[in-house]
Design an enzyme around this catalytic site. Structure first.
Site, PDB file in Angstrom:
ATOM      1  CG  ASP A 150      -2.163  -0.796   1.030  1.00 20.42           C
ATOM      2  OD1 ASP A 150      -2.558  -0.947  -0.136  1.00 20.42           O
ATOM      3  OD2 ASP A 150      -2.742  -1.272   2.014  1.00 20.42           O
ATOM      4  CG  PHE A 190     -15.158  12.480   1.245  1.00 25.63           C
ATOM      5  CD1 PHE A 190     -14.730  12.966   0.018  1.00 25.63           C
ATOM      6  CD2 PHE A 190     -15.046  11.116   1.494  1.00 25.63           C
ATOM      7  CE1 PHE A 190     -14.187  12.125  -0.938  1.00 25.63           C
ATOM      8  CE2 PHE A 190     -14.514  10.260   0.545  1.00 25.63           C
ATOM      9  CZ  PHE A 190     -14.081  10.768  -0.678  1.00 25.63           C
ATOM     10  CB  ALA A 210     -17.312   6.214  -1.055  1.00 29.91           C
ATOM     11  CB  SER A 231     -16.144  17.302   1.835  1.00 27.19           C
ATOM     12  OG  SER A 231     -14.860  17.879   1.650  1.00 27.19           O
ATOM     13  CE  LYS A 268     -11.178  19.493   1.131  1.00 29.88           C
ATOM     14  NZ  LYS A 268     -12.247  19.378   2.121  1.00 29.88           N
TER      15      LYS A 268
END
Length: 681
Positions: free
Chosen positions: A306, A376, A378, A383, A394
């Site tokens: 990751d 925010f 997904a 948000s 943004k």
């Protein structure tokens, strides 16, 4: 190296392991064990005049053989003792406590007090501050600080909360603050703590496929040497009669010769190498569900890593406000700060701070503004804030483009150029729009960890391919991948894409390792050959993985691979040394043993050993002592070096192969000289 208590316990355990039942577990050392019994029997037969065997010499051989068995037992007992010491500290955390079992999740006062050992899967328990979590479970309500030091050794408390990837809790840990409602996911005897204790004690350790294959080879060699040794008695009897010189080899010498030629060094240390490898992993705060997983880690040639937390520091920070034409930087900063006021992420807070530092923007009255914050999600990937007929958002460039277009606005080409520039530099671009007018881009900088490029270079030298997994767009991913020095990357990664990537590499014959912490990582973790789940992750992730990292550090995967390779290197190096030892002992002993019958063999007595008796005693003493000498190496492991497999093999063959050939010649000669000086032979 170890506490005095472990040494003392190991001495006691090595004596207890003389039980025939326990000796059956190690066929090679069983041969020595039977040889010791036969030599002891021959001593007593000679002592009472029933046999022609020399009683003093036979006693010496018998004692040395018993010590050889004890030394092998001691090596295993030391390794097990270290595990037991670790398990004892874990057992202190495992105790039966009273749990508040909820009858109704909506009524926290309606509880039944029940012993934690009586809890069943699916039971709902209510845990308050300063109480111990009674059993492994999933948080379904609440958020609290949890002290997990009993499990991880880390004193700083961690947050556990319902939803997301931090919902798993472990029985035996303690709530520091607040409260939690937990659904039990394990029963007594099957909890995470129980598994840890079983693994470190070695109670559930099973031989790995490589270990079994090596043991089959060692047993085969032992059978060959047993067959050869068994034929020596009639052969030497016949040869001595035909030559009219010398005498048949004694049964005591046949036993001693067999033990010297059998691969007793690696046979004695094989178990302790495996246990020590598991112990090293436990010391790194990683719980392996099986020895097979550790071996697989040593053979891994593809690492999926990751980006966030492994390659980069993980906390992206706002570094610049990049406005489009006609918009001032302060105007963009003002809108960016407003859109981030309710954003609790590290990125959101850094935007607020940057606006304060650059333009001293502060002191807003949101009540007067009648502000409504938009979190925010997904789905929207944006948000923002709505206030006094103003709308600010943004988010990711493609999400903002779709938002502007859907509301009849125009997305400027200039913004695309800024986004490309930020992404090309390895940053993350966030586009800000106010009242459907694009104001510009926030540049979030992702910082690559110091030294990570050098580590990836070392892995490449070893033939391991590194692949960065990230949700970033391809341009950002490519820039960070180039800076970090990884071999490849997977951008805009989804759980399905990760799973398919693993399968693709496995179809090509590669062994793949990865880390994960979320439920969405579970399919890929289940598919990977080495799957390291984070302790902070969900129950589904932990069940899918074959290892759990108690520190929840994604970079630990590289250390796990190192430990796995060290285990395989140690086993290979000591096997090479043992086989080389046997060859050397063969050429050292055989000429001296038979030159009474065949005087021509005297020319091969290159070491000038005093007599057959001295040669056998010297060789068998060396055979026992070398086990004790190699115990520290078997426990600590051969020093790990990042280099190609071919070079590593050549290096180990030189050190342990050539060293294994030379060491017996020198040691046996020195022991022979000492025995002669002392007048023992």
């Amino acid at each position: 190296m170890m506490e005095k208590g472990i040494w003392k316990d190991a001495l006691i355990q090595s004596t207890k392991k003389l039980s025939p039942k326990l000796q059956l577990k190690n066929p090679v050392m069983l041969l020595v064990y039977v040889g010791a019994i036969l030599a002891t029997s021959l001593y007593f037969l000679g002592f009472f005049g029933i046999s022609d065997e020399k009683s003093g010499y036979t006693l010496a051989i018998a004692l040395i053989l018993w010590f050889t068995v004890l030394f092998a037992n001691f090596a295993e007992a030391i390794a097990e003792g270290r595990g037991r010491a670790q398990a004892d500290s874990l057992k202190m955390a495992r105790k039966d406590v009273l749990a508040r079992k909820l009858k109704n999740i909506d009524d926290k006062t309606d509880v039944i007090e029940i012993a934690s050992n009586d809890l069943k899967k699916g039971d709902i328990v209510y845990v308050l501050a300063n109480e111990q979590i009674p059993m492994d479970g999933e948080v379904i309500e609440g958020a609290a600080s949890v002290d997990e030091s009993a499990i991880t050794g880390e004193s700083a408390p961690v947050i556990r909360e319902s939803g997301g990837d931090r919902s798993a809790v472990t029985g035996g840990t303690t709530l520091v603050s607040d409260w939690l409602v937990v659904r039990v996911t394990a029963v007594s005897g099957e909890s995470f703590l129980d598994k840890m204790i079983a693994m470190v004690e070695g109670a559930s350790r099973k031989k790995t496929p490589n270990e079994i294959a090596l043991q089959i080879l060692l047993v085969t060699l032992s059978i060959i040497f047993l067959t050869v040794s068994a034929t020596l008695l009639p052969f030497t009897e016949f040869a001595s009669k035909q030559a009219g010189a010398g005498s048949a080899i004694s049964i005591t010498n046949v036993i001693a010769l067999l033990v010297c030629l059998a691969p007793t060094t690696i046979g004695a240390l094989l178990s302790s190498i495996g246990i020590a490898g598991m112990s090293r992993l436990n010391q790194a705060n990683v719980l392996a569900m099986s020895g097979r997983a550790i071996e697989a880690a040593g053979d891994v040639d593809v690492l999926l890593l990751d980006k966030t937390g492994t390659i980069t520091l993980g906390n992206r920070k706002a570094s610049e406000f990049l406005p489009v034409d006609g918009v001032t930087e302060q105007e963009l900063a003002d809108a960016a700060q407003l859109s981030s006021i309710a954003d609790e992420t590290a990125e959101g807070r850094s935007i607020v701070v940057l606006a304060k530092e650059r333009f001293d923007i502060r002191g807003r009255d949101f009540a007067e503004m009648h502000a409504e914050f938009v979190p925010f999600t997904a789905t929207t990937r944006m948000s923002g804030i709505d206030y006094q007929e103003n709308t600010i958002r943004k988010g990711a460039a493609d999400a903002v483009r779709a938002y502007v277009t859907a509301n009849g606005g125009t997305y400027p080409k200039e913004c695309d150029a800024i986004v490309s520039k930020v992404a090309g530099a390895g940053g993350t671009p966030l586009v800000v729009v106010r009242n459907n007018k694009v104001l510009g881009v926030i540049y979030l900088k992702d910082i690559v960890k110091n030294g990570v490029k050098e580590r990836f270079l070392d892995l490449r030298k070893m033939g391991i391919k590194t692949i960065m997994i990230t949700g970033d767009n391809p341009m950002t991913a490519a820039a960070i991948a180039a800076e970090a020095g990884v071999d490849d990357f997977l951008a805009e990664a989804t759980p399905e894409a990760k799973l398919e990537l693993i399968r693709e590499y496995q179809r090509e014959g590669h062994l793949v390792a990865m880390t994960g912490d979320g439920t969405n990582d579970a399919p890929a973790l289940a598919q990977a050959d080495v799957a390291v789940a984070m302790n902070t992750g969900t129950q589904a992730a932990k069940e899918a993985g074959n290892m759990v990292d108690l520190d929840s550090s994604p970079t630990k995967l590289i250390d796990i691979v190192r430990i796995g390779k060290q285990l395989l290197m140690t086993r290979g190096a000591l096997t090479t040394f043992s086989v080389a030892n046997d060859l050397a002992k063969y050429f050292a002993i055989i000429p001296v043993l038979f030159y009474g019958i065949f005087p021509q063999l005297e020319a091969l007595n290159l070491m000038g050993l005093t007599s057959p008796t001295s040669a056998i005693l010297s060789a068998i003493i060396y055979n026992a002592v070398i086990i004790i000498i190699l115990i520290p190496l078997s426990l600590k492991g051969v020093k790990y070096r990042e280099m190609p497999a071919g070079k590593l093999l050549s290096r180990n063959m030189l050190i342990y192969g050539l060293g294994g050939l030379i060491a017996p010649f020198i040691a046996i000669k020195l022991i022979d000289m000492l025995l002669t000086v002392l007048g023992i032979v």
